[in-house]
Scaffold this motif. Structure first.
Motif, PDB file in Angstrom:
ATOM      1  N   LEU A 141     -70.341  64.653 -30.602  1.00  0.00           N
ATOM      2  CA  LEU A 141     -70.018  65.162 -29.431  1.00  0.00           C
ATOM      3  C   LEU A 141     -68.759  64.814 -28.794  1.00  0.00           C
ATOM      4  O   LEU A 141     -67.946  63.967 -29.453  1.00  0.00           O
ATOM      5  N   VAL A 142     -68.174  65.572 -27.705  1.00  0.00           N
ATOM      6  CA  VAL A 142     -67.084  65.201 -27.207  1.00  0.00           C
ATOM      7  C   VAL A 142     -67.432  64.654 -26.135  1.00  0.00           C
ATOM      8  O   VAL A 142     -68.446  64.921 -25.341  1.00  0.00           O
ATOM      9  N   PRO A 143     -66.425  63.753 -25.205  1.00  0.00           N
ATOM     10  CA  PRO A 143     -66.910  63.375 -23.984  1.00  0.00           C
ATOM     11  C   PRO A 143     -66.906  64.509 -22.924  1.00  0.00           C
ATOM     12  O   PRO A 143     -66.455  65.476 -23.250  1.00  0.00           O
ATOM     13  N   GLY A 144     -68.102  64.656 -22.244  1.00  0.00           N
ATOM     14  CA  GLY A 144     -68.505  65.726 -21.107  1.00  0.00           C
ATOM     15  C   GLY A 144     -68.263  65.481 -19.928  1.00  0.00           C
ATOM     16  O   GLY A 144     -68.667  66.467 -19.098  1.00  0.00           O
ATOM     17  N   GLY A 145     -67.805  64.391 -19.487  1.00  0.00           N
ATOM     18  CA  GLY A 145     -67.803  64.175 -18.059  1.00  0.00           C
ATOM     19  C   GLY A 145     -66.201  63.890 -17.646  1.00  0.00           C
ATOM     20  O   GLY A 145     -66.055  63.124 -16.804  1.00  0.00           O
ATOM     21  N   GLY A 146     -65.165  64.791 -18.399  1.00  0.00           N
ATOM     22  CA  GLY A 146     -63.932  64.595 -17.885  1.00  0.00           C
ATOM     23  C   GLY A 146     -62.979  63.423 -18.598  1.00  0.00           C
ATOM     24  O   GLY A 146     -61.812  63.215 -18.455  1.00  0.00           O
ATOM     25  N   GLY A 147     -63.626  63.004 -19.693  1.00  0.00           N
ATOM     26  CA  GLY A 147     -62.989  61.795 -20.429  1.00  0.00           C
ATOM     27  C   GLY A 147     -61.724  62.330 -21.299  1.00  0.00           C
ATOM     28  O   GLY A 147     -60.664  61.517 -21.308  1.00  0.00           O
ATOM     29  N   THR A 148     -61.999  63.516 -21.722  1.00  0.00           N
ATOM     30  CA  THR A 148     -60.453  63.929 -22.613  1.00  0.00           C
ATOM     31  C   THR A 148     -59.662  64.557 -21.567  1.00  0.00           C
ATOM     32  O   THR A 148     -58.404  64.639 -22.024  1.00  0.00           O
ATOM     33  N   GLN A 149     -59.877  64.644 -20.320  1.00  0.00           N
ATOM     34  CA  GLN A 149     -58.834  64.957 -19.416  1.00  0.00           C
ATOM     35  C   GLN A 149     -58.241  63.791 -18.447  1.00  0.00           C
ATOM     36  O   GLN A 149     -57.116  64.094 -18.233  1.00  0.00           O
ATOM     37  N   ARG A 150     -58.999  62.978 -18.160  1.00  0.00           N
ATOM     38  CA  ARG A 150     -58.560  61.910 -17.406  1.00  0.00           C
ATOM     39  C   ARG A 150     -57.866  60.731 -18.243  1.00  0.00           C
ATOM     40  O   ARG A 150     -56.892  60.176 -17.907  1.00  0.00           O
ATOM     41  N   LEU A 151     -58.621  60.478 -19.401  1.00  0.00           N
ATOM     42  CA  LEU A 151     -57.856  59.313 -20.075  1.00  0.00           C
ATOM     43  C   LEU A 151     -56.570  59.347 -20.602  1.00  0.00           C
ATOM     44  O   LEU A 151     -55.740  58.587 -20.375  1.00  0.00           O
ATOM     45  N   PRO A 152     -56.281  60.676 -21.127  1.00  0.00           N
ATOM     46  CA  PRO A 152     -54.649  60.777 -21.558  1.00  0.00           C
ATOM     47  C   PRO A 152     -53.659  60.796 -20.226  1.00  0.00           C
ATOM     48  O   PRO A 152     -52.495  60.352 -20.260  1.00  0.00           O
ATOM     49  N   ARG A 153     -54.146  60.990 -19.244  1.00  0.00           N
ATOM     50  CA  ARG A 153     -53.367  60.840 -17.845  1.00  0.00           C
ATOM     51  C   ARG A 153     -53.106  59.289 -17.505  1.00  0.00           C
ATOM     52  O   ARG A 153     -52.440  59.013 -16.711  1.00  0.00           O
ATOM     53  N   LEU A 154     -53.922  58.376 -17.964  1.00  0.00           N
ATOM     54  CA  LEU A 154     -53.764  57.031 -17.810  1.00  0.00           C
ATOM     55  C   LEU A 154     -53.201  56.441 -19.045  1.00  0.00           C
ATOM     56  O   LEU A 154     -52.201  55.332 -18.744  1.00  0.00           O
ATOM     57  N   VAL A 155     -53.256  56.652 -20.239  1.00  0.00           N
ATOM     58  CA  VAL A 155     -53.047  55.854 -21.139  1.00  0.00           C
ATOM     59  C   VAL A 155     -52.150  56.448 -22.267  1.00  0.00           C
ATOM     60  O   VAL A 155     -51.695  56.241 -23.220  1.00  0.00           O
ATOM     61  N   GLY A 156     -51.800  57.948 -22.005  1.00  0.00           N
ATOM     62  CA  GLY A 156     -51.042  58.598 -22.985  1.00  0.00           C
ATOM     63  C   GLY A 156     -52.020  59.338 -24.002  1.00  0.00           C
ATOM     64  O   GLY A 156     -52.914  58.964 -24.256  1.00  0.00           O
ATOM     65  N   VAL A 157     -51.429  60.600 -24.450  1.00  0.00           N
ATOM     66  CA  VAL A 157     -52.233  61.227 -25.500  1.00  0.00           C
ATOM     67  C   VAL A 157     -52.452  60.813 -26.639  1.00  0.00           C
ATOM     68  O   VAL A 157     -53.669  60.830 -27.261  1.00  0.00           O
ATOM     69  N   GLU A 158     -51.427  59.919 -27.420  1.00  0.00           N
ATOM     70  CA  GLU A 158     -51.628  59.369 -28.722  1.00  0.00           C
ATOM     71  C   GLU A 158     -52.803  58.393 -28.671  1.00  0.00           C
ATOM     72  O   GLU A 158     -53.673  58.359 -29.504  1.00  0.00           O
ATOM     73  N   ARG A 159     -52.607  57.481 -27.821  1.00  0.00           N
ATOM     74  CA  ARG A 159     -53.933  56.663 -27.575  1.00  0.00           C
ATOM     75  C   ARG A 159     -55.079  57.199 -27.336  1.00  0.00           C
ATOM     76  O   ARG A 159     -56.127  56.577 -27.792  1.00  0.00           O
ATOM     77  N   THR A 160     -55.053  58.110 -26.221  1.00  0.00           N
ATOM     78  CA  THR A 160     -56.553  58.706 -26.084  1.00  0.00           C
ATOM     79  C   THR A 160     -56.960  59.309 -27.399  1.00  0.00           C
ATOM     80  O   THR A 160     -58.058  59.136 -27.659  1.00  0.00           O
ATOM     81  N   LEU A 161     -56.162  59.941 -28.222  1.00  0.00           N
ATOM     82  CA  LEU A 161     -56.603  60.762 -29.685  1.00  0.00           C
ATOM     83  C   LEU A 161     -57.266  59.575 -30.368  1.00  0.00           C
ATOM     84  O   LEU A 161     -58.453  59.650 -31.210  1.00  0.00           O
ATOM     85  N   ASP A 162     -56.641  58.552 -30.444  1.00  0.00           N
ATOM     86  CA  ASP A 162     -57.217  57.246 -31.349  1.00  0.00           C
ATOM     87  C   ASP A 162     -58.573  56.864 -30.803  1.00  0.00           C
ATOM     88  O   ASP A 162     -59.265  56.564 -31.714  1.00  0.00           O
ATOM     89  N   MET A 163     -58.347  56.673 -29.591  1.00  0.00           N
ATOM     90  CA  MET A 163     -59.718  56.048 -28.979  1.00  0.00           C
ATOM     91  C   MET A 163     -60.922  56.962 -29.315  1.00  0.00           C
ATOM     92  O   MET A 163     -62.054  56.719 -29.528  1.00  0.00           O
ATOM     93  N   ILE A 164     -60.754  58.277 -28.687  1.00  0.00           N
ATOM     94  CA  ILE A 164     -61.674  59.257 -29.100  1.00  0.00           C
ATOM     95  C   ILE A 164     -62.027  59.418 -30.396  1.00  0.00           C
ATOM     96  O   ILE A 164     -63.279  59.840 -30.889  1.00  0.00           O
ATOM     97  N   GLN A 165     -61.053  59.762 -31.273  1.00  0.00           N
ATOM     98  CA  GLN A 165     -61.460  60.050 -32.669  1.00  0.00           C
ATOM     99  C   GLN A 165     -62.267  59.195 -33.273  1.00  0.00           C
ATOM    100  O   GLN A 165     -63.135  59.575 -34.297  1.00  0.00           O
ATOM    101  N   THR A 166     -61.839  57.851 -33.087  1.00  0.00           N
ATOM    102  CA  THR A 166     -62.332  56.821 -33.967  1.00  0.00           C
ATOM    103  C   THR A 166     -63.874  56.313 -32.997  1.00  0.00           C
ATOM    104  O   THR A 166     -64.584  55.812 -33.610  1.00  0.00           O
ATOM    105  N   GLY A 167     -63.674  56.510 -31.640  1.00  0.00           N
ATOM    106  CA  GLY A 167     -64.787  56.099 -31.056  1.00  0.00           C
ATOM    107  C   GLY A 167     -64.821  54.696 -30.810  1.00  0.00           C
ATOM    108  O   GLY A 167     -65.620  54.071 -30.001  1.00  0.00           O
ATOM    109  N   ALA A 168     -63.796  53.868 -31.137  1.00  0.00           N
ATOM    110  CA  ALA A 168     -63.497  52.400 -31.033  1.00  0.00           C
ATOM    111  C   ALA A 168     -63.125  52.070 -29.749  1.00  0.00           C
ATOM    112  O   ALA A 168     -62.077  52.531 -29.010  1.00  0.00           O
TER     113      ALA A 168
END
Length: 718
Positions: A141-168
C-alpha cells in the motif's frame, strides 16, 4: 495504574483526561493502539469536546501502554469498519482547523496511520528512542492518510522517498534533527514511557497556547521537488520486488505533492491507496503479514516454561552446519562447531570467515563486529563438548543410519535438560528420536540453505516431542530472527513434500514437449524466484536422486514416473557442483546454459515411455505446477502436518521463492477460487490419471460452498 484509569471514556478505545487546562486524549486499543473505527470515533469526539470547552487551551494525543500508535487496524481493511465515519480525513480536518494547539506525544512507535495522525497535529513531541515511519509499502500500500503529502513538507522530498520506499522508521532523535519532531525527551538512559513524554508534551502545548498567531501546519508549507529525478526513482524500482507496485505508486504520490495543490494531492494519494487496497497484491501481502505473526504462536494446554538456551553445539561443519553456526553467532550466542577431521573444521571456519568478510565488504559489518562473531564460534574435534550444550543441532549427511548413531551417542553424553535437534530435511524424526532414551527431548530443526540468510525454519514435532521443547525452539527461532513454522512428521515435512509433486509435473512436462528453459521461464515469469530445473541444479540433483532411490520400493507401480532426472544423474551430472545438470555451467559461473545433450536425453525418455511430444504453453506449465502444490498442500492440511493453510504459505514464500505478492500457494488458490481449482484438478485427472486425484479436504470444502481454507479449524500438528 494505567494513565487512563480515571479518565472519561469516549469510546471503547479512547479516553479523555484533563491535566489542568490541557486535554489529553489517550488511545487505548492494545496491543498497538490501532486506528480502528472505535479509535477514530473516540479521537474525533475528544477533539470536539476539547474545542468546545473554553477552559481547555490545548490538546495532547497520547498512546496508553507501550506505544503511541502502530497505525491503521489492518484487519478492518476491505470491511465496512474501514469506511465508518469518521474517516482519518475527518480527523485531519478537525486538527487542521483547530484554533487550539494539538500536540502528538510519541513514545514507542508512530507508524503508518499513527504517524499520519501525528503529521496532522500542529506539533510533535517524541521520545528519543521512539520509532517513526510509514511502512505501508511492506503490505503493498501507500500511506492513505496524507503521509505522502505532509511528510515531504516537513523533511523534504528525498528523505520522504527514502522513508516511504523502504518503509524504514527513523528514531525520535533523528526525527527532531530533520524537522519531523519539534521536541524530544533526552535520549540518554532507559526507554521513555508514555507518562514521561506526555508530561513534556503537556508543557509544550501550554507554552504554544500562550503564543499569538496561527499554529504551524504541514499542509500549509511549500514543497520543492526540483532536485529529485522522479523518473529515475521509478526506473530504479526492482520490478520483481514484492511491493514494486506500491513503491511506484508512492513515488507518484510524492511527485504529486510537488505539483498539485495540497487538497488535490490528498485526492491523488487516496485514489492510489484505494486501488491498491482492493488489489490482489496488497491482500496477499496483508495475508502474509498476519500469517508470519501467527505461525510462531504455540498454545497447547497449560503455559509451559521455556528451557534455558545459553550454549549451542552444531555437529557438522559443512554448508548447513556453517550457516546454522553463523545464525546463532549473529544472535550473540556462543557456538561449538564439532567435526571429526581437522581438514573439515578448517574448511568450515574458512567458509564462515569468508561469508562474514563478504558481509563486511558491503558495509553491513565492521571489522570489530566480524571478529566478535567469529570469536563466538569455537571449532573442535571433541564430540564430548556437547555435554555443556543446552541445544545440540545435528547437521551431518542425510543418512538415517548415521543420524541414528549420532543420536545414540548424544543420548549418553548430553545433560538431561538438553534439546537434541536434527536438521534433516526429509527423514523420519520419530525414528531418529527412538534411537534415544528421551524422545521427548528430540525435535527437528529444518534450516534452509544458506541458513545464515534464509528466514524460514521448519520446527518438526515428533510424536513424543515435549511441549516445552517445541515452545523453546519456536522462541529460539525468533531470537535468531527466523520465521518458525511448526510442522509434523512425514516424508519431506511441508516444504519438500510439496516440492515432490511440483518437480513431478516439471518432469512430465519435459517429456511431453517442454524444454528446461521453457519450464523455468514460465514459472519465473509467474513470480517464482527460480524455476524448478535451475533450483534442482543449485540444490544438487544427487540429493533428490538418493531420496528417489530410497523411496523406490514403495512407489506405486501403476503411477507414471519420469526417468529424466534419474538419467541425468546417471551421467554424473548433479547440477552446479559438477558444472552440469539440467543445464551446463562454465567454470566459476552460475549462469545456466541450455544443453543439446539434455534435449536429446529428454526426447529419448519420452520415446521409451511412448509419449508423443507436443507444443506446451507457459499457461499449462504454470497451471500444472501450481495446482500440484495446492492439491498436496490440502492433503498436508487435512493430515495435520501443518496447523493452518497460512503456515503452508509462510513455508513456501520464505523457503521456496513463491512470490509474496501472490500470498503463497494456498492463498493463491483462494484468489483463483477453490471451486475453479477443484474443477481444473478433476480435468487434469481425466487427462493425466491418478496423480491428480483431488485432495478430499478440497472436495469437501467446495461441496460445502466454502471459499476459504480458514473455514478449516486450526488443528494440533501431529
Amino acid at each position: 495504574m494505567s494513565p487512563v484509569a480515571e479518565s472519561l471514556r469516549l469510546s471503547p478505545t479512547v479516553s479523555y483526561e484533563r491535566q489542568a487546562d490541557i486535554a489529553v486524549l489517550w488511545l487505548d486499543n492494545p496491543p498497538v493502539n490501532g486506528l480502528g473505527d472505535t479509535t477514530r470515533a473516540g479521537i474525533h469526539a475528544g477533539l470536539k469536546q476539547a474545542l468546545e470547552d473554553d477552559s481547555i487551551v490545548g490538546v495532547v494525543l497520547a498512546g496508553a501502554g507501550k506505544v503511541f500508535c502502530g497505525g491503521a487496524d489492518i484487519r478492518q481493511f476491505n470491511t465496512p469498519a474501514a469506511t465508518a465515519w469518521p474517516l482519518s480525513a475527518n480527523i485531519q480536518q478537525c486538527l487542521e482547523t483547530s484554533p487550539k494547539p494539538v500536540v502528538a506525544a510519541i513514545h514507542g512507535v508512530a507508524l503508518g496511520g499513527g504517524l499520519e495522525l501525528a503529521l496532522g497535529c500542529h506539533y510533535r513531541v517524541v521520545a528519543g528512542d521512539a520509532r517513526l515511519g510509514l511502512p505501508e509499502v511492506n503490505i503493498g500500500l501507500v500511506p492513505g492518510g496524507g503521509g505522502t503529502q505532509r511528510l515531504p513538507r516537513l523533511v523534504g522530498v528525498e528523505r520522504t522517498l527514502d522513508m516511504i520506499q523502504t518503509g524504514a522508521p527513523v528514531t525520535g532523535k533523528v526525527a527532531a534533527a530533520i524537522g519531523l519532531a519539534d521536541a524530544a525527551v533526552d535520549t540518554n538512559g532507559p526507554a521513555h514511557d508514555a507518562v514521561e513524554v506526555v508530561a513534556l508534551a503537556v508543557e509544550f502545548c501550554r507554552q504554544a497556547a500562550a503564543r499569538t498567531g496561527p499554529h504551524p501546519l504541514a499542509a500549509a508549507r511549500e514543497v520543492n521537488g526540483s532536485c529529485v529525478d522522479f523518473e529515475a526513482r521509478l526506473g530504479a524500482v526492482n520490478r520483481k520486488a514484492r511491493n514494486a507496485r506500491a513503491q511506484q505508486a508512492a513515488i507518484l504520490c510524492v511527485k504529486a505533492a510537488t505539483q498539485l495543490p495540497f487538497i488535490d494531492g490528498l485526492a491523488f494519494e487516496r485514489e492510489r491507496f484505494d486501488a491498491l487496497v482492493r488489489g490482489t497484491e496488497s491482500k496477499s501481502l496483508r495475508h502474509l503479514f498476519f500469517a508470519e505473526r501467527e505461525a510462531p504462536k504455540f498454545a497447547e494446554g497449560a503455559e509451559v516454561a521455556l528451557r534455558a538456551l545459553d550454549r549451542v553445539a552444531i555437529l557438522g561443519a559443512g554448508t548447513m552446519g556453517v550457516g546454522i553456526a553463523m545464525s546463532f553467532a549473529n544472535a550473540g550466542m556462543p557456538v561449538m562447531l564439532v567435526e571429526r577431521e581437522q581438514a573439515a573444521i578448517d574448511r568450515g571456519m574458512a567458509l564462515i570467515r569468508r561469508n562474514y568478510e563478504v558481509t563486511a565488504s558491503k558495509g553491513k559489518l565492521t571489522a570489530a563486529q566480524l571478529e566478535e562473531r567469529l570469536a563466538r564460534i569455537t571449532p573442535t574435534l571433541e564430540f564430548d563438548v556437547v555435554a555443556a550444550a543446552d541445544l545440540v543441532v545435528e547437521a551431518v549427511f542425510e543418512d538415517l543410519a548415521i543420524k541414528k548413531e549420532i543420536f545414540r551417542r548424544l543420548d549418553k553424553v548430553c545433560r538431561p535438560s538438553a534439546i537434541l535437534a536434527t536438521n534433516t530435511s526429509r527423514l523420519d524424526v520419530n525414528v531418529i528420536a527412538a534411537a534415544t532414551s528421551r524422545p521427548g527431548d528430540v525435535i527437528g530443526l529444518h534450516f534452509f540453505s544458506p541458513a545464515n540468510v534464509m528466514k524460514l525454519l521448519e520446527v518438526v514435532r515428533g510424536k513424543a516431542t515435549s511441549p516445552d521443547v517445541i515452545a523453546t525452539c519456536l522462541a529460539m527461532a525468533q531470537r535468531l530472527q527466523k520465521i518458525p513454522v511448526l510442522v509434523g512428521v512425514c516424508e519431506g515435512f511441508v516444504g519438500n513434500r510439496m516440492l515432490t509433486p511440483y518437480w513431478r509435473e516439471a518432469g512430465f512436462l519435459l517429456e511431453e514437449g517442454a524444454s528446461p528453459q521453457q519450464v523455468d521461464r514460465a514459472l519465473t515469469d509467474f513470480g517464482m524466484a527460480m524455476g524448478p530445473m535451475a533450483m534442482a541444479d543449485l540444490a544438487g540433483m544427487d540429493i533428490n536422486w538418493a531420496t528417489r532411490k530410497r523411496l523406490a520400493p514403495t512407489r506405486p507401480a501403476h503411477l507414471r514416473y519420469s526417468t529424466v532426472a534419474d538419467r541425468i544423474c546417471e551421467l554424473g551430472r548433479f547440477g552446479q557442483k559438477t558444472s552440469a545438470g539440467y543445464y551446463r555451467y562454465e567454470p566459476g559461473s552460475r549462469t545456466p546454459i541450455p544443453d543439446p545433450v539434455i534435449d536429446a536425453l529428454i526426447a529419448d525418455c519420452a520415446r521409451v515411455a511412448g509419449i508423443a511430444r507436443r507444443e506446451i504453453s507457459g499457461q499449462e506449465i504454470v497451471e500444472r505446477a501450481m495446482l500440484a502444490l495446492i492439491n498436496e498442500g490440502a492433503r498436508i492440511l487435512e493430515e495435520g502436518i501443518a496447523r493452518r493453510a497460512s503456515d503452508i504459505d509462510v513455508v513456501y514464500v520464505h523457503g521456496y521463492g513463491f512470490p509474496a505478492w501472490r500470498g503463497g500457494p494456498m492463498f493463491y488458490a483462494e484468489t483463483l477460487g477453490l471451486e475453479k481449482v477443484l474443477a481444473r484438478i478433476l480435468a487434469l485427472r481425466e487427462q493425466h490419471g491418478a496423480h491428480w486425484e483431488p485432495a478430499p479436504l478440497l472436495a469437501r470444502l467446495v461441496a460445502g460452498g466454502a471459499g476459504s481454507w480458514s473455514e478449516v479449524p486450526a488443528v494440533q500438528v501431529k
